[in-house]
Design a protein around this motif. Sequence first.
Motif, mmCIF file in Angstrom:
data_model
loop_
_atom_site.group_PDB
_atom_site.id
_atom_site.type_symbol
_atom_site.label_atom_id
_atom_site.label_comp_id
_atom_site.label_asym_id
_atom_site.label_seq_id
_atom_site.Cartn_x
_atom_site.Cartn_y
_atom_site.Cartn_z
ATOM 1 N N ALA A 1 0.817 -1.216 0.000
ATOM 2 C CA ALA A 1 0.000 0.000 0.000
ATOM 3 C C ALA A 1 0.847 1.261 0.000
ATOM 4 C CB ALA A 1 -0.932 -0.006 1.203
ATOM 5 N N SER A 2 2.022 1.195 0.653
ATOM 6 C CA SER A 2 2.900 2.361 0.732
ATOM 7 C C SER A 2 3.774 2.519 -0.510
ATOM 8 C CB SER A 2 3.795 2.264 1.968
ATOM 9 O OG SER A 2 4.713 1.193 1.842
ATOM 10 N N GLY A 3 3.769 1.505 -1.378
ATOM 11 C CA GLY A 3 4.601 1.549 -2.572
ATOM 12 C C GLY A 3 6.004 1.019 -2.353
ATOM 13 N N GLU A 4 6.266 0.509 -1.145
ATOM 14 C CA GLU A 4 7.588 -0.046 -0.845
ATOM 15 C C GLU A 4 7.823 -1.339 -1.614
ATOM 16 O OE1 GLU A 4 10.125 -1.524 3.099
ATOM 17 O OE2 GLU A 4 8.279 -0.370 3.345
ATOM 18 N N ALA A 5 6.742 -2.043 -1.939
ATOM 19 C CA ALA A 5 6.826 -3.289 -2.711
ATOM 20 C C ALA A 5 5.957 -3.169 -3.955
ATOM 21 C CB ALA A 5 6.375 -4.469 -1.859
ATOM 22 N N ASP A 6 6.328 -3.926 -4.990
ATOM 23 C CA ASP A 6 5.559 -3.914 -6.237
ATOM 24 C C ASP A 6 4.352 -4.837 -6.175
ATOM 25 O OD1 ASP A 6 7.358 -2.161 -7.598
ATOM 26 O OD2 ASP A 6 8.736 -3.862 -7.866
ATOM 27 N N ALA A 7 4.425 -5.857 -5.312
ATOM 28 C CA ALA A 7 3.331 -6.818 -5.192
ATOM 29 C C ALA A 7 3.471 -7.581 -3.881
ATOM 30 C CB ALA A 7 3.340 -7.796 -6.374
ATOM 31 N N GLY A 8 2.365 -8.124 -3.424
ATOM 32 C CA GLY A 8 2.389 -8.906 -2.191
ATOM 33 C C GLY A 8 1.281 -9.933 -2.206
ATOM 34 N N ILE A 9 1.527 -11.076 -1.591
ATOM 35 C CA ILE A 9 0.505 -12.120 -1.473
ATOM 36 C C ILE A 9 -0.122 -12.006 -0.093
ATOM 37 C CG2 ILE A 9 0.035 -14.597 -1.478
ATOM 38 C CD1 ILE A 9 2.357 -14.971 -3.391
ATOM 39 N N VAL A 10 -1.420 -11.755 -0.093
ATOM 40 C CA VAL A 10 -2.162 -11.568 1.156
ATOM 41 C C VAL A 10 -3.472 -12.342 1.071
ATOM 42 C CG1 VAL A 10 -1.171 -9.263 1.537
ATOM 43 C CG2 VAL A 10 -3.317 -9.490 0.265
ATOM 44 N N TYR A 11 -4.269 -12.250 2.134
ATOM 45 C CA TYR A 11 -5.606 -12.832 2.089
ATOM 46 C C TYR A 11 -6.541 -11.911 1.306
ATOM 47 C CZ TYR A 11 -4.115 -15.948 5.892
ATOM 48 O OH TYR A 11 -3.451 -16.873 6.651
ATOM 49 N N ARG A 12 -7.580 -12.486 0.769
ATOM 50 C CA ARG A 12 -8.564 -11.676 0.046
ATOM 51 C C ARG A 12 -9.166 -10.601 0.953
ATOM 52 N NH1 ARG A 12 -12.416 -15.250 -3.226
ATOM 53 N NH2 ARG A 12 -10.568 -15.278 -4.572
#
Length: 273
Positions: A198-209
Motif C-alpha cells: 500500500a505504501s509503494g515499498e513493494a511492487d506486489a504482495g501475497i495476502v488474504y482476500r
Amino acid sequence: MKYRSLAALGAVVAALALAGCSSSGQTPAKESAAPAESQAATQAAPAEVQDATLTVFAAASLKETFTEMEAIFEEANPGVDVVLDLQGSQDLVAALEAGAPADVLATANTSTMEKAQSADLVEEPAAFATNVLTLIVPDGNPAAVSGLDASLDGKKLVICAPEVPCGKATKKLTEALGVSLTPVSEEQKVTDVRGKVASGEADAGIVYRTDANAEKDRTDEVPIVGTEQATNTYPIAVVKNAPNAELAKKWVELVLSDQGQSILGNAGFGPGK
C-alpha cells in the motif's frame, strides 16, 4: 477498577454528638430520628461498579472485523473493555506458552490452533471463517504485475514468512501451481505485507482476500487462479484458566452468531468449515 464513593456520613455523626449534649427534656422522637437518617443514607449509597478487561489474541488478518465486533461487544456489556492483541498466529501461541494472560485465541489456520491444543492452552475450538490468498499491487499497478508469472521477474515481491499461516498457505499454493517465487522479504504478519504494498515499498504482495478488501483504496487486486487450493480455516477458542472465562464465552458466541458471521462475510471471509 473504577469505584463510586459512598455518601458521606459526617453530618449524621455530628448531629448525634449534638443530640448527646442537649437537655434531658428532648423528646424521644427527636432522639430516634438520627439512626433512621443514618440508615437511609447507607441505603441510598450507590453500589460499587467493577470494570473488566477481555483480552482477545487474534490473527492480524482479523483486525477490521474484530475491531467492529469490539464496539458491539462493549456496547452490549457496559463496563467491559475489549483489548485486541493482533499478531501473527504463531506469535500469539508462543506468548500463551510463555504465560501471557489472555481470554480468547483466534488463529488464521488450524495447525497453529492444534499446537495450542497440544500444549493444553485452550478449550475445544470452533471453526468460524475461511480465507483464501490473492495478489495485491499498489494503486494503478505501476509495475504491471499480471499474476504469479513472469511479470514478477525483477519486481519487489513481499510474502509472509513460512511459519506464519498466510506463509504456509502461500507455500502450499505455489507448490500446487508449480510456481517458484523470489520475494525480497518475508513478513511475520500479513498486515505488514499489505502495508508495504500500500505504501509503494513493494511492487506486489501475497495476502488474504480480506486484506485486499481492507486496502482497496490504496491497492489493486490481481486474482490468483487456483487459490482455492490453499484455503485457510480460522478456529477460535476460550483460553484455559482465562481471567474472564464467562466474557470469553460471550465473545466466541458473538463471533459465531449471525451478526458476527455477517461482519466476517462483508469483509470477504468465507463461512467456517
